[in-house]
Design a protein around this motif. Sequence first.
Motif, mmCIF file in Angstrom:
data_model
loop_
_atom_site.group_PDB
_atom_site.id
_atom_site.type_symbol
_atom_site.label_atom_id
_atom_site.label_comp_id
_atom_site.label_asym_id
_atom_site.label_seq_id
_atom_site.Cartn_x
_atom_site.Cartn_y
_atom_site.Cartn_z
ATOM 1 N N LEU A 184 -6.511 -39.833 104.216
ATOM 2 C CA LEU A 184 -6.102 -39.667 102.815
ATOM 3 C C LEU A 184 -4.796 -38.884 102.761
ATOM 4 O O LEU A 184 -4.681 -37.791 103.319
ATOM 5 N N PHE A 185 -3.797 -39.445 102.103
ATOM 6 C CA PHE A 185 -2.516 -38.760 101.999
ATOM 7 C C PHE A 185 -2.676 -37.453 101.210
ATOM 8 O O PHE A 185 -3.265 -37.435 100.127
ATOM 9 N N ASP A 186 -2.121 -36.377 101.758
ATOM 10 C CA ASP A 186 -2.202 -35.065 101.127
ATOM 11 C C ASP A 186 -0.853 -34.361 101.274
ATOM 12 O O ASP A 186 0.160 -35.003 101.577
ATOM 13 N N ALA A 187 -0.830 -33.055 101.051
ATOM 14 C CA ALA A 187 0.436 -32.326 101.131
ATOM 15 C C ALA A 187 1.047 -32.397 102.528
ATOM 16 O O ALA A 187 2.279 -32.449 102.677
ATOM 17 N N LYS A 188 0.208 -32.419 103.559
ATOM 18 C CA LYS A 188 0.730 -32.528 104.923
ATOM 19 C C LYS A 188 1.355 -33.898 105.143
ATOM 20 O O LYS A 188 2.407 -34.018 105.787
ATOM 21 N N ALA A 189 0.723 -34.936 104.624
ATOM 22 C CA ALA A 189 1.298 -36.277 104.729
ATOM 23 C C ALA A 189 2.627 -36.339 103.983
ATOM 24 O O ALA A 189 3.591 -36.988 104.450
ATOM 25 N N ARG A 190 2.689 -35.692 102.849
ATOM 26 C CA ARG A 190 3.941 -35.695 102.081
ATOM 27 C C ARG A 190 5.073 -35.048 102.878
ATOM 28 O O ARG A 190 6.214 -35.523 102.857
ATOM 29 N N ASP A 202 -18.523 -38.511 107.704
ATOM 30 C CA ASP A 202 -18.252 -37.972 109.042
ATOM 31 C C ASP A 202 -16.946 -37.197 109.108
ATOM 32 O O ASP A 202 -16.773 -36.332 109.967
ATOM 33 N N GLU A 203 -16.013 -37.540 108.223
ATOM 34 C CA GLU A 203 -14.690 -36.911 108.201
ATOM 35 C C GLU A 203 -14.297 -36.668 106.749
ATOM 36 O O GLU A 203 -13.749 -37.538 106.093
ATOM 37 N N PRO A 204 -14.570 -35.489 106.210
ATOM 38 C CA PRO A 204 -14.332 -35.244 104.779
ATOM 39 C C PRO A 204 -12.901 -35.465 104.318
ATOM 40 O O PRO A 204 -12.663 -35.699 103.136
ATOM 41 N N ALA A 205 -11.929 -35.376 105.226
ATOM 42 C CA ALA A 205 -10.530 -35.587 104.835
ATOM 43 C C ALA A 205 -10.144 -37.051 104.860
ATOM 44 O O ALA A 205 -8.972 -37.388 104.675
ATOM 45 N N MET A 206 -11.132 -37.942 105.056
ATOM 46 C CA MET A 206 -10.843 -39.360 105.156
ATOM 47 C C MET A 206 -11.662 -40.159 104.152
ATOM 48 O O MET A 206 -12.644 -39.664 103.588
ATOM 49 N N ILE A 209 -2.421 -44.503 98.783
ATOM 50 C CA ILE A 209 -3.066 -43.201 98.959
ATOM 51 C C ILE A 209 -3.491 -42.960 100.402
ATOM 52 O O ILE A 209 -4.015 -41.887 100.719
ATOM 53 N N GLY A 210 -3.260 -43.923 101.287
ATOM 54 C CA GLY A 210 -3.609 -43.754 102.691
ATOM 55 C C GLY A 210 -3.385 -45.047 103.444
ATOM 56 O O GLY A 210 -3.000 -46.068 102.858
#
Length: 267
Positions: free
Chosen positions: A252-258, A201-205, A236-237
């Motif tokens: 999911l931690f990504d560049a924006k989370a960083r 439902d949420e590909p970034a999750m 990782i999240g």
Amino acid sequence: MRRLGAVCRVVALITVVTVGGAGCGWSAASSPQSERTPGEAAAPPPGTQSSAVPAGRVSSVGVLVNGDDHSCTASVVASPHGNVVATAAHCATGLPLDTLEFAPGFSGAATGTFPYGKWKVRAVQVDDRWTEDHEDAADYAFLTVEPDTKGRNVQSVVGASTPEWGAGPDQRATVVGYPDPDHNPDNHPVMCTTDVRQDPDEPAMMRMECGGFWVGTSGSPWLIGYQGPDRLGRIIGVLSGGDTDVESTAALFDAKARSVYERATRA
């Protein structure tokens, strides 16, 4: 506190919630195995769990405390100054900063005990996407905490997991969190090691299916390479929601989370 996931699009809760489960339930259409009955988890592959088990004390994982109330799970993340804590954005926004604290290793009935004390939250950093739209994929926050009365940073006292940015969603992860007192009257943390995957439902999750993650587990760290309380592996999240205690999602931690994390290291 645990927020309902992307399927329900429920506005973040601010007060401590003591009701488990969800109002909208599980839909077969959102499940990759439509023959499953509502709330039923997929059969776990060998070596994984389908229900949470007692975690014992994981010193770097604890709860957020606001006055006499505790809500949500949070954990220490390795940082240059040893003072950064990760949780869900909906757990840390809307609360008065002057009374917000982090209590690692918290446990015990009623008001509980604080074996490592409480660490005052100095600043809260969230993704702009959360501030503007409460976007599910941005439901993470990094908190900067003050030193304790002895001048120690929290990481030096309780340890930390190492953040990993850009890990793929298909992992074997260990999730550690604190269910609400209705399901966990002694306020002990629980944990589950299982295979997680991309949320359809949420590909970034990410999504996991493991019973026992009730209200209160929002903010729980999702760890890969976990080998015990002293060898936490990489985060990782953090748990952000789910439609039942069985199905949980994480941003999911990504560049924006960083980028958000790096703001916390400078706050």
